[in-house]
Design a protein around this motif. Structure first.
Motif, PDB file in Angstrom:
ATOM      1  N   PRO A 252       0.772  -1.205  -0.032  1.00 52.65           N
ATOM      2  CA  PRO A 252       0.065   0.069   0.039  1.00 52.65           C
ATOM      3  C   PRO A 252       0.885   1.433   0.080  1.00 52.65           C
ATOM      4  O   PRO A 252       2.017   1.213   0.505  1.00 52.65           O
ATOM      5  CB  PRO A 252      -0.792  -0.089   1.239  1.00 52.65           C
ATOM      6  CG  PRO A 252      -0.177  -1.085   2.281  1.00 52.65           C
ATOM      7  CD  PRO A 252       0.681  -1.958   1.342  1.00 52.65           C
ATOM      8  N   ILE A 253       0.327   2.284  -0.483  1.00 54.96           N
ATOM      9  CA  ILE A 253       0.992   3.421  -0.757  1.00 54.96           C
ATOM     10  C   ILE A 253       0.792   4.354   0.588  1.00 54.96           C
ATOM     11  O   ILE A 253      -0.310   4.432   0.839  1.00 54.96           O
ATOM     12  CB  ILE A 253       0.667   4.369  -1.973  1.00 54.96           C
ATOM     13  CG1 ILE A 253       1.026   3.675  -3.242  1.00 54.96           C
ATOM     14  CG2 ILE A 253       1.136   5.701  -2.066  1.00 54.96           C
ATOM     15  CD1 ILE A 253       0.475   3.827  -4.644  1.00 54.96           C
ATOM     16  N   GLY A 254       1.814   4.930   1.169  1.00 50.87           N
ATOM     17  CA  GLY A 254       1.679   5.902   2.079  1.00 50.87           C
ATOM     18  C   GLY A 254       2.066   5.350   3.254  1.00 50.87           C
ATOM     19  O   GLY A 254       2.726   4.361   3.729  1.00 50.87           O
ATOM     20  N   LEU A 504      -4.574   5.627  -9.756  1.00 54.73           N
ATOM     21  CA  LEU A 504      -3.729   6.059  -8.706  1.00 54.73           C
ATOM     22  C   LEU A 504      -3.107   4.627  -7.793  1.00 54.73           C
ATOM     23  O   LEU A 504      -2.080   4.898  -7.397  1.00 54.73           O
ATOM     24  CB  LEU A 504      -4.188   7.008  -7.625  1.00 54.73           C
ATOM     25  CG  LEU A 504      -5.039   8.397  -8.079  1.00 54.73           C
ATOM     26  CD1 LEU A 504      -5.354   9.019  -7.054  1.00 54.73           C
ATOM     27  CD2 LEU A 504      -3.785   9.113  -8.786  1.00 54.73           C
ATOM     28  N   THR A 505      -3.973   3.668  -7.652  1.00 52.01           N
ATOM     29  CA  THR A 505      -3.552   2.526  -6.922  1.00 52.01           C
ATOM     30  C   THR A 505      -3.802   1.340  -7.992  1.00 52.01           C
ATOM     31  O   THR A 505      -4.696   1.367  -9.045  1.00 52.01           O
ATOM     32  CB  THR A 505      -4.469   2.266  -5.630  1.00 52.01           C
ATOM     33  OG1 THR A 505      -5.475   1.949  -6.043  1.00 52.01           O
ATOM     34  CG2 THR A 505      -3.926   3.491  -4.843  1.00 52.01           C
ATOM     35  N   ASP A 506      -2.937   0.324  -7.659  1.00 54.57           N
ATOM     36  CA  ASP A 506      -3.175  -0.819  -8.286  1.00 54.57           C
ATOM     37  C   ASP A 506      -3.165  -2.066  -7.521  1.00 54.57           C
ATOM     38  O   ASP A 506      -1.988  -2.845  -7.578  1.00 54.57           O
ATOM     39  CB  ASP A 506      -2.145  -1.090  -9.899  1.00 54.57           C
ATOM     40  CG  ASP A 506      -2.467  -2.082 -10.696  1.00 54.57           C
ATOM     41  OD1 ASP A 506      -3.679  -2.791 -10.383  1.00 54.57           O
ATOM     42  OD2 ASP A 506      -1.563  -2.551 -11.307  1.00 54.57           O
ATOM     43  N   TYR A 542      -4.387   3.684   6.025  1.00 55.26           N
ATOM     44  CA  TYR A 542      -3.153   4.188   5.560  1.00 55.26           C
ATOM     45  C   TYR A 542      -3.327   5.781   5.098  1.00 55.26           C
ATOM     46  O   TYR A 542      -4.416   6.322   4.712  1.00 55.26           O
ATOM     47  CB  TYR A 542      -2.695   3.624   4.284  1.00 55.26           C
ATOM     48  CG  TYR A 542      -1.869   2.518   4.494  1.00 55.26           C
ATOM     49  CD1 TYR A 542      -0.612   2.162   4.587  1.00 55.26           C
ATOM     50  CD2 TYR A 542      -2.840   1.268   4.737  1.00 55.26           C
ATOM     51  CE1 TYR A 542      -0.160   0.939   4.802  1.00 55.26           C
ATOM     52  CE2 TYR A 542      -2.500  -0.111   5.042  1.00 55.26           C
ATOM     53  CZ  TYR A 542      -0.968  -0.251   5.148  1.00 55.26           C
ATOM     54  OH  TYR A 542      -0.365  -1.391   5.411  1.00 55.26           O
ATOM     55  N   LYS A 543      -2.258   6.674   5.333  1.00 56.07           N
ATOM     56  CA  LYS A 543      -2.226   8.134   4.829  1.00 56.07           C
ATOM     57  C   LYS A 543      -1.155   8.378   3.655  1.00 56.07           C
ATOM     58  O   LYS A 543       0.070   7.803   3.865  1.00 56.07           O
ATOM     59  CB  LYS A 543      -2.024   8.755   6.144  1.00 56.07           C
ATOM     60  CG  LYS A 543      -1.903  10.634   5.669  1.00 56.07           C
ATOM     61  CD  LYS A 543      -1.412  11.195   6.986  1.00 56.07           C
ATOM     62  CE  LYS A 543      -1.015  12.544   6.557  1.00 56.07           C
ATOM     63  NZ  LYS A 543      -0.556  13.418   7.814  1.00 56.07           N
ATOM     64  N   ALA A 544      -1.373   9.031   2.635  1.00 57.15           N
ATOM     65  CA  ALA A 544      -0.565   9.469   1.746  1.00 57.15           C
ATOM     66  C   ALA A 544      -0.895  10.953   1.124  1.00 57.15           C
ATOM     67  O   ALA A 544      -1.937  11.065   1.283  1.00 57.15           O
ATOM     68  CB  ALA A 544      -0.461   8.363   0.400  1.00 57.15           C
ATOM     69  N   LYS A 545       0.020  11.509   0.715  1.00 55.76           N
ATOM     70  CA  LYS A 545       0.063  12.755   0.073  1.00 55.76           C
ATOM     71  C   LYS A 545      -0.427  12.336  -1.628  1.00 55.76           C
ATOM     72  O   LYS A 545      -0.158  11.626  -2.141  1.00 55.76           O
ATOM     73  CB  LYS A 545       1.309  13.476   0.304  1.00 55.76           C
ATOM     74  CG  LYS A 545       1.575  14.074   1.406  1.00 55.76           C
ATOM     75  CD  LYS A 545       0.812  15.081   2.133  1.00 55.76           C
ATOM     76  CE  LYS A 545       1.073  16.400   1.254  1.00 55.76           C
ATOM     77  NZ  LYS A 545       0.332  17.689   1.862  1.00 55.76           N
TER      78      LYS A 545
END
Length: 1010
Positions: A252-254, A504-506, A542-545
């Motif tokens: 996961p991103i972030g 934005l995600t995959d 999760y948190k991401a910019k």
């Protein structure tokens, strides 16, 4: 409880009786027609015809559905509908989204077919055969027949099981339903069976399972065992998901903000404050309920609970399933939707202090979800359900004005303000609802409404997909949203100016909440994005910019549902279910003339029937005896009128008892009456000196069995203030009579006798009046319960009862009852307190049977009063017309679920307890002393009032019965929950008596912890 009276009307269709109070005739007609479509489709699978019209009870919304009288027991937020067995009543609410209502209706009608074919079919089955069918098979079939094999949400669950190499066997599904959600895994299994062997095998497999269990059914239908079937199913999923060509270890991103380390396993509905400082989310972190937590959005550290139904009197439950709250523009307030007093209410909380600022209902909008603050901080928008339609509303917190933005038959859901406050983006089915699609699906698209012009602009992305949870970026340049348009559940953004879409995600699993429609993403004004990510059978936040994502431009004019299909991809058998679902709108609807109003008929029938088992004793010193009973509940179709009846025996023929009660629960006031004959059996032992053999006097141990019979007619009424407090009143006319039997055994001769003695003689010997008598009684009570039950006893909250009873007739007295219980939880233990008192006062307060505090559910360690181990504490010390009991327990969940108990166990649920008990029984005029050695010794008198002597002529001395002493004990106990059937409590108690000959005593309780 019921907060208001609902006036149901009845409509008949060819196969249903529909009970509803909806004012929306078009919605009522649509439900009636779609029920007939579902009937026709399910009939093709079950090959069964309803011999009588099936009841279908529709509620306007979920809060009113939770108040149903048709189903006993409490209905939670997560229950979409219920089908009960005896009457096959389908009970459900209109849901917030059209697709949900359609799905729940189709799902519950599968259960109606299941019950009917078991109870009324020609095969050798009956209702008890349901016990042979695993839950995953029952619920999975209902999901498969109402959704089919195209289901991105269930496919996500199955991909997750594949990724963590935990695809269960059928045995695991059956025995570990708490680990493998029966709905999702059951649907996936039936999809495999249908695609591989054809949907025509569904009914043979279901019926063979009902008759012989699933293992034998697999052999009879497929020719090989259940383990082989499990392997084939697992191989099918593994080959299908491997063929997707996507990395299962997609990270996961972030930053991982909330995981199982600092939260729970289910951390959902994330909402980030506008300034990016705070994060609000819902979690089962504290195990017993879904609570709302506040965390630091930079570190993930939990700051406090923002709300909990166990501690906040205004919260019955959270709308946790498909709703989220929002922070005001200054990040000082947080608003969210709660269930309170039978409807959704808007609760606002001060973020810094946690103080509740307001709790407000939204008029006749009983259900609303997904709160979003306007940038001005004065207004909130939400999705509200009224008269079967879900629309967008705006509420002004200052002026208290409510504005309806949309007003149509479409489902408008999850609104979100733009940064400038001029627009709202939301999910809606207004395009798919009007499309020419023949499919059962009504997918959600995106739309934007201009608040000034009220013009709605549809956003064309991923046709046929569910596009949900939209949010404007801080600059209003983009609209971020979640979609299954690629067959998964990923994050995308829509460029408002260019109308282009970027992925934005995959992820191999997906961004998701508890359901497909749950909010799972939130954005700050600085484009900090928080989202709940499903992986490893848990939800982490999760948190991401925004710049942390790598945008990839895609063609959003097409959708690819390959990954949303449940394995296998190839259909080799007769594809009845999926073909029908793909042609749902091609089925002809019944004509309006086939939907006819009819008068309401009560149709009293059996709801429930159970027995308490059968027991028999022979050859005991007390003779032969039987035990057993039967209990039944009857009600009308809506459950407004209920009849409870029971018949029991526990001992000899004299111990037959029974009761018939009637309860009317149509309104908020519940009232009713009952007639009963109830035998009460008590016993105790005492020594006497007399001749029972004709050969001289000796010590004799007399055991008296005292039966008191109560014949009573009563009436009662109760009014609940809310789900936790109620007041109740009643009146009764009762006749009491007695029978006394005496078993005697000589201590020297060992000669034993059994005889019935007259009530007069027994009364003289026992110091009690055992003549029959009549009393009239009026009573009132105030009752409360906000406790959380653990494995064998409450572990958090409180319970209480304050009552008073006034008796008239042959006896005149007043009785007071005080029962206060409080539970303080300090993980992992609970400190529990109880103060209990029952006191009789007035002219005849000592004329009735005496109260006894030696029962082990009051004070442990004194139940074997005839033994020497309790020293000079006599039975007289434990009896009186007044009693007070105090208990303290330190409760440790000992074996059970991993997060709750000290020792993990999947089947043995126990509590380990340290206890201290204290009590006092006394009569008016008694003197209270601190210990037994402070009582004066006086000559003991026989029944004739003469002084008693032992065989050697010595005067028998004993404690003055006018002096009473409190008794105390302490010890350890283990409460064992026997699979929900009963709770046993073996204990070891140490009585605080100096003269005891034994250090402690063992005993056994048969009741749940107080």
């Amino acid at each position: 409880m019921r907060y208001k009276k609902l006036n149901f009307k009845v409509l008949e269709t060819p196969h249903f009786e529909m009970y509803s109070y909806l004012k929306n005739d078009s919605m009522t007609s649509r439900l009636a027609k779609e029920a007939e479509v579902w009937y026709e489709m399910h009939q093709q699978v079950f090959q069964d015809t309803f011999l009588r019209k099936n009841p279908l009870i529709i509620y306007n919304n979920h809060p009113e559905f939770q108040q149903t009288t048709a189903i006993s027991g409490e209905i939670g937020v997560g229950t979409g509908g219920v089908t009960e067995a005896f009457k096959q009543r389908v009970v459900m609410p209109v849901m917030q989204i059209n697709q949900q209502t359609r799905h729940v209706l189709g799902h519950e009608l599968v259960h109606a077919f299941q019950y009917r074919i078991l109870m009324e079919g020609r095969d050798t089955t009956r209702l008890e055969s349901v016990a042979n069918i695993p839950l995953w098979m029952v619920e999975g079939m209902a999901e498969y027949l109402s959704i089919g094999k195209k289901d991105a949400f269930t496919a996500m669950w199955m991909r997750d099981a594949y990724a963590r190499q935990d695809i269960p066997s059928l045995k695991q599904l059956t025995e570990q339903s708490y680990s493998y959600f029966p709905y999702r895994y059951g649907q996936a299994f039936w999809a495999y069976v249908g695609a591989t062997y054809g949907d025509t095998v569904i009914m043979p497999l279901f019926m063979e399972t009902a008759k012989y269990g699933y293992e034998m059914a697999m052999r009879r239908v497929f020719g090989y065992d259940a383990q082989t079937m499990s392997t084939l199913w697992r191989n099918s999923m593994e080959s299908t998901f491997k063929g997707l060509g996507k990395d299962t270890v997609s990270n996961p991103i972030g930053q991982a903000l909330i995981t199982a380390k600092n939260g729970g396993r289910m951390n959902v509905a994330p909402a980030i404050s506008r300034d990016g400082r705070f994060l609000a989310f819902m979690s089962e972190k504290d195990l017993f309920s879904i609570d709302l937590f506040l965390a630091d959005a930079k570190t993930g550290q939990i700051i406090r609970k923002l709300g909990s139904r166990t501690t906040n009197k205004d919260i019955d439950e959270f709308s946790y399933l498909e709703s989220a709250g929002d922070f005001s523009a200054d990040s000082k307030r947080f608003a969210f939707s709660v269930f309170s007093a039978g409807k959704n209410k808007l609760m606002t909380i001060d973020v810094e202090t946690g103080k509740t600022l307001s709790v407000e209902a939204m008029g006749d909008i009983v259900e609303f979800t997904n709160i979003t603050f306007a940038p001005d901080g004065d207004r909130v928008a939400f999705s509200g359900l009224r008269d079967g339609h879900s629309d967008i509303y705006i509420y002004n917190l200052k002026t208290k004005e409510l504005q309806q933005l949309t007003h149509d038959k479409y489902s408008d859901f999850q609104p979100s303000f733009s940064g400038d406050g001029k627009k709202i983006v939301f999910s809606t089915d207004r395009v798919s609802y009007e499309s020419a699609s023949r499919s059962v699906d009504i997918p959600m698209g995106l739309a934007v409404i201009d608040l000034e012009t009220k013009i709605i602009t549809n956003i064309d992305v991923f046709p046929g997909a569910n596009n949900l949870n939209p949010h404007f970026s801080g600059s209003d340049k983009f609209i971020y949203f979640l979609s299954n348009g690629d067959g998964y559940r990923n994050m995308f953004r829509y460029n408002v100016a260019t109308k282009g879409v970027e992925q934005l995600t995959d992820y191999f699993t997906g961004i998701s909440g508890i359901t497909e429609y749950s909010p799972a993403m939130s954005i700050s004004q600085h484009d900090d994005i928080v989202y709940s990510y499903f992986k490893g059978n848990q939800y982490n936040i999760y948190k991401a910019k925004a710049e942390d994502f790598t945008p990839k431009g895609i063609d959003a004019s097409v959708s690819d549902f390959t990954a949303a299909m449940l394995p296998p991809n190839v259909n080799r058998g007769v594809n009845v279910v999926n073909t029908n679902l793909q042609n749902f709108n091609s089925y002809a609807r019944i004509e309006d003339g086939q939907i006819n109003p009819v008068p309401y008929r009560s149709k009293f029938k059996l709801d429930y029937l159970a027995n308490s088992g059968v027991g028999m004793t022979v050859g005991s010193r007390y003779g032969a005896g039987m035990s057993g009973g039967i209990f039944g509940i009857f009600s009308d179709i809506l459950g407004y009128n209920q009849i409870y009846s029971t018949l029991n025996i526990n001992g000899e023929i004299y111990d037959f008892g029974g009761q018939v009660a009637y309860i009317n629960q149509k309104n908020r006031w519940n009232w009713g009456g009952a007639i009963s004959h109830i035998p009460y059996l008590s016993s105790f032992s005492m020594y006497d000196i007399r001749d029972i053999t004709g050969q001289g006097q000796e010590y004799v141990l007399d055991t008296y069995l005292i039966r008191s019979f109560q014949q009573q007619a009563e009436a009662f009424v109760a009014y609940p203030f809310n789900r936790n407090h109620r007041v109740e009143m009643g009146a009764a006319l009762a006749r009491y009579s007695y029978r006394v039997d005496r078993w005697s055994q000589g201590r020297s001769s060992y000669y034993a006798t059994r005889e019935k003695i007259s009530n007069e003689l027994a009364g003289e010997m026992l110091g009690a009046n055992l003549n029959s008598f009549f009393v009239q009684q009026v009573n009132a009570g105030f009752v409360g319960d906000r406790s959380v039950f653990g494995m064998a006893a409450p572990i958090e909250g409180f319970r209480y009862r304050l009552g008073v009873e006034q008796y008239f007739g042959d006896y005149t007295l007043t009785a007071y009852n005080i029962d206060l219980r409080k539970y303080f939880r300090f993980k992992p233990v609970t400190l529990a307190f109880r103060a209990y008192s029952y006191m009789r006062t007035g002219k005849d307060d000592q004329q009735l049977y005496r109260l006894y505090i030696g029962y082990p559910y009051l004070i442990r360690g004194y139940d074997n009063i005839s033994g020497e181990n309790i020293g000079d504490v006599t039975i007289n010390d434990l009896m009186g017309s007044r009693m007070a009991v105090g208990n303290i327990e330190l409760r440790l969940p000992f074996t059970g679920p991993e997060k709750l108990a000290a020792v993990k166990s999947d089947f043995l649920f126990t509590d380990l307890n340290l206890f201290f008990d204290a009590g006092l029984a006394w009569n008016k005029g008694n003197k209270i002393v601190g210990s037994t050695d402070k009582r004066p010794q006086v000559p003991q008198l026989d029944k004739d009032g003469q002084e008693m002597h032992d065989p050697n002529g010595n005067l028998i001395m004993g404690p003055d019965k006018n002096y009473k002493v409190p008794v105390f004990s302490a010890g350890i106990s283990l409460r064992v929950n026997l699979f929900g059937a009963m709770i046993l409590e073996p204990y070891y108690a140490i009585p605080f008596v100096k003269s005891r000959t034994k250090f402690g005593t063992f005993g056994l309780n048969f009741t749940p912890g107080w």
